[in-house]
Structures are given as structure tokens and as C-alpha cells.
Design a protein around this motif. Structure first.
Motif, PDB file in Angstrom:
ATOM      1  N   THR A  50       0.828  -1.208   0.000  1.00 46.46           N
ATOM      2  CA  THR A  50       0.000   0.000   0.000  1.00 46.46           C
ATOM      3  C   THR A  50       0.859   1.255   0.000  1.00 46.46           C
ATOM      4  O   THR A  50       0.338   2.354  -0.127  1.00 46.46           O
ATOM      5  CB  THR A  50      -0.930   0.020   1.220  1.00 46.46           C
ATOM      6  OG1 THR A  50      -0.140  -0.094   2.413  1.00 46.46           O
ATOM      7  CG2 THR A  50      -1.938  -1.114   1.159  1.00 46.46           C
ATOM      8  N   THR A  51       2.181   1.087   0.129  1.00 50.17           N
ATOM      9  CA  THR A  51       3.102   2.229   0.165  1.00 50.17           C
ATOM     10  C   THR A  51       4.254   1.998  -0.821  1.00 50.17           C
ATOM     11  O   THR A  51       5.390   1.772  -0.407  1.00 50.17           O
ATOM     12  CB  THR A  51       3.651   2.424   1.601  1.00 50.17           C
ATOM     13  OG1 THR A  51       2.589   2.278   2.531  1.00 50.17           O
ATOM     14  CG2 THR A  51       4.276   3.798   1.770  1.00 50.17           C
ATOM     15  N   GLY A 106       3.306   7.156  -3.460  1.00 50.50           N
ATOM     16  CA  GLY A 106       2.378   6.304  -2.739  1.00 50.50           C
ATOM     17  C   GLY A 106       1.364   5.620  -3.636  1.00 50.50           C
ATOM     18  O   GLY A 106       0.519   4.865  -3.167  1.00 50.50           O
ATOM     19  N   PRO A 136      -0.301   1.879   6.081  1.00 53.81           N
ATOM     20  CA  PRO A 136       0.931   1.888   5.268  1.00 53.81           C
ATOM     21  C   PRO A 136       1.652   0.543   5.363  1.00 53.81           C
ATOM     22  O   PRO A 136       1.541  -0.171   6.352  1.00 53.81           O
ATOM     23  CB  PRO A 136       1.777   2.997   5.896  1.00 53.81           C
ATOM     24  CG  PRO A 136       0.829   3.815   6.691  1.00 53.81           C
ATOM     25  CD  PRO A 136      -0.293   2.913   7.101  1.00 53.81           C
ATOM     26  N   ASN A 137       2.385   0.207   4.316  1.00 55.70           N
ATOM     27  CA  ASN A 137       3.219  -0.992   4.251  1.00 55.70           C
ATOM     28  C   ASN A 137       2.445  -2.294   4.435  1.00 55.70           C
ATOM     29  O   ASN A 137       2.975  -3.282   4.931  1.00 55.70           O
ATOM     30  CB  ASN A 137       4.382  -0.906   5.244  1.00 55.70           C
ATOM     31  CG  ASN A 137       5.259   0.288   4.934  1.00 55.70           C
ATOM     32  OD1 ASN A 137       5.643   0.511   3.795  1.00 55.70           O
ATOM     33  ND2 ASN A 137       5.541   1.077   5.951  1.00 55.70           N
TER      34      ASN A 137
END
Length: 152
Positions: A50-51, A106, A136-137
Motif C-alpha cells: 500500500t506504500t 504512494g 501503510p506498508n
């Protein structure tokens, strides 16, 4: 030969992976697909973060496809905007690539190309994809690519 281009920004909401995959694959094809001429897909399923960052590797999926002359709807999977194209019969090269966006940190840039038998670009689609509402991540399994839906 007329070159068709479209650029579109997509955002993927926080939904389950199964829901996302079913929407991304089933919905666009079911909208206008004649029963006798099914849609063709150039797609892959993979885990995406997602990042994404610019140093992440580029991923591509390619194929060769023999197409009849006629009108087609060309679209990136999950993108409910589409491009109408009319092409001559022939064997086409079809490629989708996904990489971390440089202009939209992103997010991912997806580039889709359909190359005519003479080597010229017959159609091109560009989309910006991202995951919205997820931490995130996070790794998300998703299907991406494009489809051609015959209009005859």
C-alpha cells in the motif's frame, strides 16, 4: 492508423481482497460483453504494497493476441472508464506494466499498450492506482491488467 490514449486516476478503497478481485474482474466484463465473443484479458495477480516507492521493481505482463477486425472496448481492470477502438485484423502485442508512481508518491502507474502488426501503437491507456484507507506498508493481493471486449 489512429492512436487512442486515455489517462485515468483510480483509488482502491479498503475492502477485502476477495471483494476487490471480484469487482476488478467481473464487473467491467459483464457490462457489455456479447455471449458469442468473450472478453480477452491480459492480467496477473500479485501482492502489492500500500506504500510503493520509486525503487520498487516494475512488473509487466505481456501476450500476443490474434484479433478480428472490428470495434472493441479497451480498459484497464478496475477502471470503469473505457476506450472504444476500431482496429484491423491481425496479431497484436499486448502489454501491461505497473510501477511506483514518480509524479504521485504512494501510488502506482499502470501503462497498457496494444501494438499493431506493423509495430505502431494501436491503443494506449494510463492509470494511476492506489490503496485508500489501508495502513501503510500492508501487502494486498490484487489482480491488475487490462481487457478487450469485442463490440460485435
Amino acid at each position: 492508423m489512429k492512436i487512442f490514449r486515455r489517462r485515468r486516476t483510480l483509488q482502491m478503497a479498503a475492502v477485502s481482497c476477495a471483494t476487490l478481485a471480484s469487482l476488478a474482474v467481473a464487473l467491467p466484463a459483464s457490462a457489455a460483453q456479447p455471449a458469442t465473443h468473450p472478453a480477452a484479458f491480459n492480467e496477473t495477480t500479485m501482492q502489492l504494497t500500500t506504500t510503493p516507492v520509486s525503487s520498487d521493481p516494475r512488473a509487466c505482463v505481456s501476450r500476443s493476441i490474434i484479433l478480428a477486425a472490428g470495434s472493441y472496448t479497451f480498459e484497464n481492470i478496475g477502471d470503469f472508464e473505457n476506450l472504444g477502438i476500431t482496429i484491423p485484423a491481425g496479431t497484436y502485442a499486448w502489454q501491461d506494466c505497473l510501477q511506483a508512481s514518480v509524479t504521485n508518491p504512494g501510488f502506482y502507474d499502470q501503462t497498457t499498450e496494444l501494438i499493431a502488426p506493423n509495430g505502431e501503437e494501436a491503443a494506449s491507456l494510463d492509470s494511476v492506482r492506489g490503496f485508500v484507507g489501508l495502513p501503510p506498508n500492508t501487502l494486498v493481493t490484487t489482480t491488475w491488467g487490462s481487457e478487450l471486449i469485442p463490440g460485435f
